[in-house]
Structures are given as C-alpha cells and as structure tokens.
Design a protein around this motif. Structure first.
Motif, PDB file in Angstrom:
ATOM      1  N   THR A 112      14.190   7.721   5.847  1.00 36.66           N
ATOM      2  CA  THR A 112      14.892   6.475   6.124  1.00 36.66           C
ATOM      3  C   THR A 112      16.009   6.706   7.138  1.00 36.66           C
ATOM      4  O   THR A 112      16.630   7.766   7.179  1.00 36.66           O
ATOM      5  N   TYR A 125      15.600   1.491  16.749  1.00 36.50           N
ATOM      6  CA  TYR A 125      16.261   0.757  15.670  1.00 36.50           C
ATOM      7  C   TYR A 125      17.405  -0.069  16.234  1.00 36.50           C
ATOM      8  O   TYR A 125      17.888   0.158  17.350  1.00 36.50           O
ATOM      9  N   LEU A 147      12.552  -0.736  14.235  1.00 28.37           N
ATOM     10  CA  LEU A 147      11.825  -1.765  14.977  1.00 28.37           C
ATOM     11  C   LEU A 147      10.443  -1.311  15.436  1.00 28.37           C
ATOM     12  O   LEU A 147       9.489  -2.081  15.402  1.00 28.37           O
ATOM     13  N   GLY A 159      11.528  -3.262   8.372  1.00 28.24           N
ATOM     14  CA  GLY A 159      12.805  -2.770   8.882  1.00 28.24           C
ATOM     15  C   GLY A 159      13.155  -1.357   8.497  1.00 28.24           C
ATOM     16  O   GLY A 159      14.247  -0.882   8.806  1.00 28.24           O
ATOM     17  N   GLN A 160      12.210  -0.633   7.852  1.00 25.74           N
ATOM     18  CA  GLN A 160      12.486   0.751   7.484  1.00 25.74           C
ATOM     19  C   GLN A 160      11.236   1.596   7.716  1.00 25.74           C
ATOM     20  O   GLN A 160      10.144   1.064   7.971  1.00 25.74           O
ATOM     21  N   GLY A 163      21.485  -6.145  15.221  1.00 29.03           N
ATOM     22  CA  GLY A 163      20.643  -7.242  15.643  1.00 29.03           C
ATOM     23  C   GLY A 163      20.655  -7.537  17.125  1.00 29.03           C
ATOM     24  O   GLY A 163      19.881  -8.370  17.589  1.00 29.03           O
ATOM     25  N   TYR A 214      18.586  -4.236  21.554  1.00 28.52           N
ATOM     26  CA  TYR A 214      17.497  -4.539  20.622  1.00 28.52           C
ATOM     27  C   TYR A 214      16.180  -3.921  21.102  1.00 28.52           C
ATOM     28  O   TYR A 214      15.285  -4.601  21.618  1.00 28.52           O
ATOM     29  N   THR A 246      17.998  -0.969  11.242  1.00 31.14           N
ATOM     30  CA  THR A 246      16.704  -1.612  11.047  1.00 31.14           C
ATOM     31  C   THR A 246      15.694  -1.003  11.998  1.00 31.14           C
ATOM     32  O   THR A 246      15.848  -1.103  13.226  1.00 31.14           O
ATOM     33  N   ASN A 265      12.613  -1.547   0.206  1.00 31.97           N
ATOM     34  CA  ASN A 265      13.622  -1.647   1.247  1.00 31.97           C
ATOM     35  C   ASN A 265      14.921  -2.183   0.655  1.00 31.97           C
ATOM     36  O   ASN A 265      15.018  -2.430  -0.547  1.00 31.97           O
ATOM     37  N   THR A 266      15.906  -2.363   1.502  1.00 28.39           N
ATOM     38  CA  THR A 266      17.222  -2.751   1.002  1.00 28.39           C
ATOM     39  C   THR A 266      17.232  -4.124   0.342  1.00 28.39           C
ATOM     40  O   THR A 266      18.161  -4.439  -0.394  1.00 28.39           O
ATOM     41  N   ASP A 267      16.203  -4.947   0.610  1.00 24.20           N
ATOM     42  CA  ASP A 267      16.159  -6.244  -0.061  1.00 24.20           C
ATOM     43  C   ASP A 267      15.696  -6.128  -1.513  1.00 24.20           C
ATOM     44  O   ASP A 267      15.712  -7.107  -2.255  1.00 24.20           O
ATOM     45  N   THR A 274      21.277  -1.699  14.915  1.00 20.98           N
ATOM     46  CA  THR A 274      22.292  -1.629  13.864  1.00 20.98           C
ATOM     47  C   THR A 274      22.986  -2.963  13.635  1.00 20.98           C
ATOM     48  O   THR A 274      23.609  -3.163  12.596  1.00 20.98           O
TER      49      THR A 274
END
Length: 507
Positions: A488, A56, A494, A469-470, A60, A94, A492, A440-442, A58
């Motif tokens: 969860t 993951y 990956l 991303g999850q 980017g 990343y 994010t 997801n968070t979106d 945190t």
C-alpha cells in the motif's frame, strides 16, 4: 616464548578468517546486481529488476510516482533501510495514465489536470521533463514507442492535437473529439468523436511549396502551409469508441459501442490498414458513394455484431476478445446493464462465446500467465450484478457469484470456452460472509471500487492493480489476492505499469 606467541596469534587469526568465510558462505545474498539485467537493460539505481510503476495523487489535483518490488511484493527493500523507491525529479498534475514502453526503457505519464505528458527514464528512474502538452482534462492521448509523434484529444477546445518530438504542434479542428489511437508503427492515426458514427484519420501531406488539400477534408493545418489534415474514414460504424490492431498488422478492429453509447448495434468494424495510413492521401471525398471503402471483405457481414457489448478489444492472433455491456430488456432487471466478454474467432469472424463478467464501463484488457485474460472496469455497482445482490439478500440473506459486483474479472482461456471469475470472490451473508481480503480506507467489506490500473508482472504469475485507489495484487494461478500490507502507498493509486516487461505489447 616469543615464537610460540607469534604462532598462537597466527593460528587464532586463521581460525577467525575461517569462521568469517564460513559465515559468509552460509549467508543469503539478498540483492544481486549484475551490470545488465536479463533483457540487456542497465541495472537501475534501485537494484530492482521486477519494477511496478505506480502513479498516485495525494490531494486530487497533483501527485507523483513510486516503484514497487514486483518480485517480492514490497514498497521498500528487504532490510527496510529503504522504505520507498520514488521516481526522482517527477511530479505531475493528477497522473492518471501511464504509457509504458519497456523496450525503449521509458514511460510517459499523463497529468489530467494540466494536460502534460511527462517522460520517465527507466534506466535512471527519474523524470526528464515534458514530452508533449495538451489541454487540461483531455480525455485521450496516444503516442508511438520512439516518441517522435504524439496525439491528444483536446475535447474542451474541439481540437485534435498532433505534436512532434522537439515541440512542434499542429491543432486540427475536430469538435467533440474524445478518443485518439495510434499504432506502434506510427503509420495509423485515428480519432473518434463523441456521439458520432464516423471514424477520422490524420494524414500528412507531401512536402511541397503548393500543397493540394484532399477532397472531403475536415481541417488542414497550419493554414498558410498545410502539413496535416483530418479526414473521415470510409466505412460503417456505430458510435466508435476505440480501435485495436491485429498482432500481424493486417487488420484494424474498430470498437463500435452501439447501445451502450446511445447507438444501435455493438459491433467490430474490420478495416484494411493500407487504406488508412498517414501517407495515403484520399483522391475522392470519403463521404462520396464513389469513394473506395476501408472495410475489409470478410466471410461474414462487416461490421461483426457483438450483442454482449463493445467498449474495448484485444487480439492474441487467434481470437479477438471484446468487453462491453448489454442492456436487459425483460424481467426484473430490465433497463440495467450487464457486462460480457465476447470471443470472435479470427478465422471465421464469428462470435464463438459470450461469458458474464463484471458490469460497468470496461476499459482494460490484459493477457497474463496461466492462460488468463484480465478485464478491468469502473462504475460497476449500478448494473445487474448489484441488483442481483440486493435481490438475493432480500430473499435468502446470502449472495452467490452472480451477486459479486466487483470491477475486476479473471478469465481462464485454458479450455475450449472461457471461464470468468469476478475478483476478489465475496459472499454477502449475515451468518457466513466472505469479505474482500484487504479493504481500502472506505472499509467496504464487499466492494473495492473502480479498477483504474492493471499490469502483468510477466512470468511471475501475478497481476498488479490500482483498484479502488489502492494497490492490490493477485495470483494468476488461482485468482487469490497477495497480502498488500507491504504494498500500500500513501495517497490514491491511479495507474500501474510493469517497467521490466519483455516487450511493449506485454502490458
């Protein structure tokens, strides 16, 4: 009185011991820790035997790795006294890709923004340092299970890098290189170049004080005493982007992207492995008409056209499954791409079926329990399926299966013809919608996003994904999603890998 008192105390003690033993006999052992697991591997510090490794980020640009309990679908332990199981001493820039080798009880994580390939010891659940390092943002890396040789496509520098265990590096000039592939036996090293119709291979020259450079070589290094060279493969290709290997090692399947990569025809080129091994030094320039071809002789034309598209392939020994996209040329969706899974019978070398799957760039193919094949893609919301959803909503206010544009497809192989289902199942409607189970968070109710990680929790009827991303997990029996409330992670997600698979090829 004294004797009676002693007897009373002994009797009371006996009752207490009996009660404790009785209670212990009725209790459930939450975690049983033998010295070795079913695979003969040492029990790890976490005490977990069905571990799913997750990488993951945190912010980017950097990130880490944690383990999930793939049996109980938890990020901590049952008692909640341990809330997470991080990989000790591990950090990465990343960490976009996991190379998983459960047979060797090791994994390797590629950090995209610094190009480092970091080792994770599965027995100690700890990072153990950098195994190899390539250029930042290299699009492709490969290695063999015993970690004696690594490859990297350093696109920004136009270099194909070969690294050996212990830190020896050879940089071969190959402008535009964007894909490297290595077989498990460490005998075939292939490379593909962006927007090209050529496949290249790496050869290792015999050790001598006066090495002879092979005809038609692109580059040989080191200059003063060449050890490795890169040469073209004699064959017919159309924008090759990947290669898969047969289960018995008798064939190499080069995936020709064709129209999806601005080429002409999507297809599979079947090669003879013996002609392209690292120790097979060409004696004739591969570009010459006199050079022997590496293409196998088939009962049909080779390459094998796959009109449905081709960007990734996987064989089970009987069939070769090929995922890709085909552009619609007529109708209201002309110019848009549609995802397909093609089945090539490996006895007749003919395409026996083509089924609709998610749109987008297909990068993942994975067999799993219940005779299923799972296909992952990204950028899925710009093709025919998304356009279908828009048209259906305008016409009826409700979408159907054709308007589901999510990036994960479950394909049942149980029948004579594959049956594909986009996962999760959604229905957009103003009156009776079916939304994604765990947004997801979106908070998008109908689309999870890109599928960047996929693994099979072998023999437990489930797959884990890094999806939008999850972490999302699905049952292979009916494609339903497992509640991910306790799965969860922070950041994010990956990539995912099943650390305790029985074989390297399982994931």
């Amino acid at each position: 009185m004294k004797k009676k008192s002693v007897f009373a105390r002994l009797f009371a003690g006996l009752l207490l011991v009996t009660a404790v033993l009785s209670m212990s006999g009725c209790s459930t052992v939450l975690y049983y820790h033998p010295g070795y697991t079913y695979s003969g591997r040492p029990t790890p510090p976490s005490g977990l035997y069905q571990r799913v490794l997750v990488t993951y980020t945190t912010n980017g640009s950097s990130g880490g790795a944690v383990m999930l309990d793939g049996l109980r679908d938890l990020r901590g332990n049952i008692q909640n006294t341990v809330t997470s199981f991080p990989i000790a001493g591990f950090s990465s820039a990343y960490p976009s890709k996991i190379l998983n080798f459960p047979e060797q009880t090791r994994g390797y994580v590629y950090g995209l923004t610094d190009g480092a390939l970091t080792t994770i010891n599965y027995s100690t659940e700890a990072g153990t340092g950098t195994a190899a390092s390539f250029g930042a943002y290299s699009p492709s890396v490969a290695m063999e299970p015993n970690a004696t040789r690594f490859m990297g496509a350093v696109y920004s520098q136009g270099v194909l890098e070969v690294a050996l265990s212990g830190g020896s590096y050879v940089s071969l000039n190959l402008p535009g290189v964007n894909k490297v592939v290595m077989n498990a036996g460490n005998s075939i090293l292939l490379a593909m170049v962006n927007n090209s119709n050529t496949v290249y291979r790496v050869i290792k020259l015999p050790q001598t004080t006066s090495p002879v450079l092979p005809p038609g070589y692109i580059d040989c290094e080191p200059l003063t005493n060449p050890v490795y060279c890169v040469v073209p493969v004699k064959g017919t290709f159309d924008h090759p982007v990947d290669a898969a290997f047969s289960t018995d090692g008798s064939a190499v399947y080069v995936v020709n992207c064709g129209p999806e990569c601005s080429g002409t025809t999507a297809s599979i080129s079947v090669l003879q492995p013996g002609t392209i091994q690292v120790d097979q030094i060409p004696t004739v320039d591969p570009a010459s008409s006199a050079a022997p071809t590496s293409m196998q002789t088939l009962p049909v034309a080779n390459p094998i056209p796959t009109p449905g598209g081709a960007t990734v392939a996987l064989s089970n020994g009987t069939n070769l499954y090929v995922a890709g996209q085909q552009k619609a040329t007529t109708g209201s969706y002309a110019g848009l791409w549609a995802g397909n899974l093609s089945t090539i019978n490996l006895s007749t070398y003919t395409v026996t079926s083509k089924v609709s799957i998610s749109d987008g760039n297909h990068t993942k193919l994975l067999f799993a329990d219940n005779s299923t094949l799972w296909v992952g893609a990204n950028t899925c919301a710009t093709g025919v399926r998304a356009a279908t959803a828009t048209a259906e909503l305008a016409a009826t206010g409700t979408t159907d299966a054709a308007g589901n544009y999510n990036c994960l497809t479950s394909v049942s192989l149980a029948g004579t013809t594959p049956v594909a289902t986009i996962v999760p199942t959604v229905v957009q409607s103003s009156t009776n919608p079916t939304t994604v189970p765990y947004p997801n968070t979106d908070n998008n109710q109908y689309y999870y996003g890109n599928l960047t990680g996929l693994c099979w929790v072998q023999n437990y009827n489930k797959v884990y994904t890094a999806y939008g991303g999850q972490i999302h997990a699905f049952k292979t029996s009916d494609n339903s999603e497992i509640d991910n409330y306790y799965l969860t992670i922070q950041g994010t997600a990956l990539d995912v890998a099943y650390m305790d698979a029985l074989t390297n090829s399982s994931n």
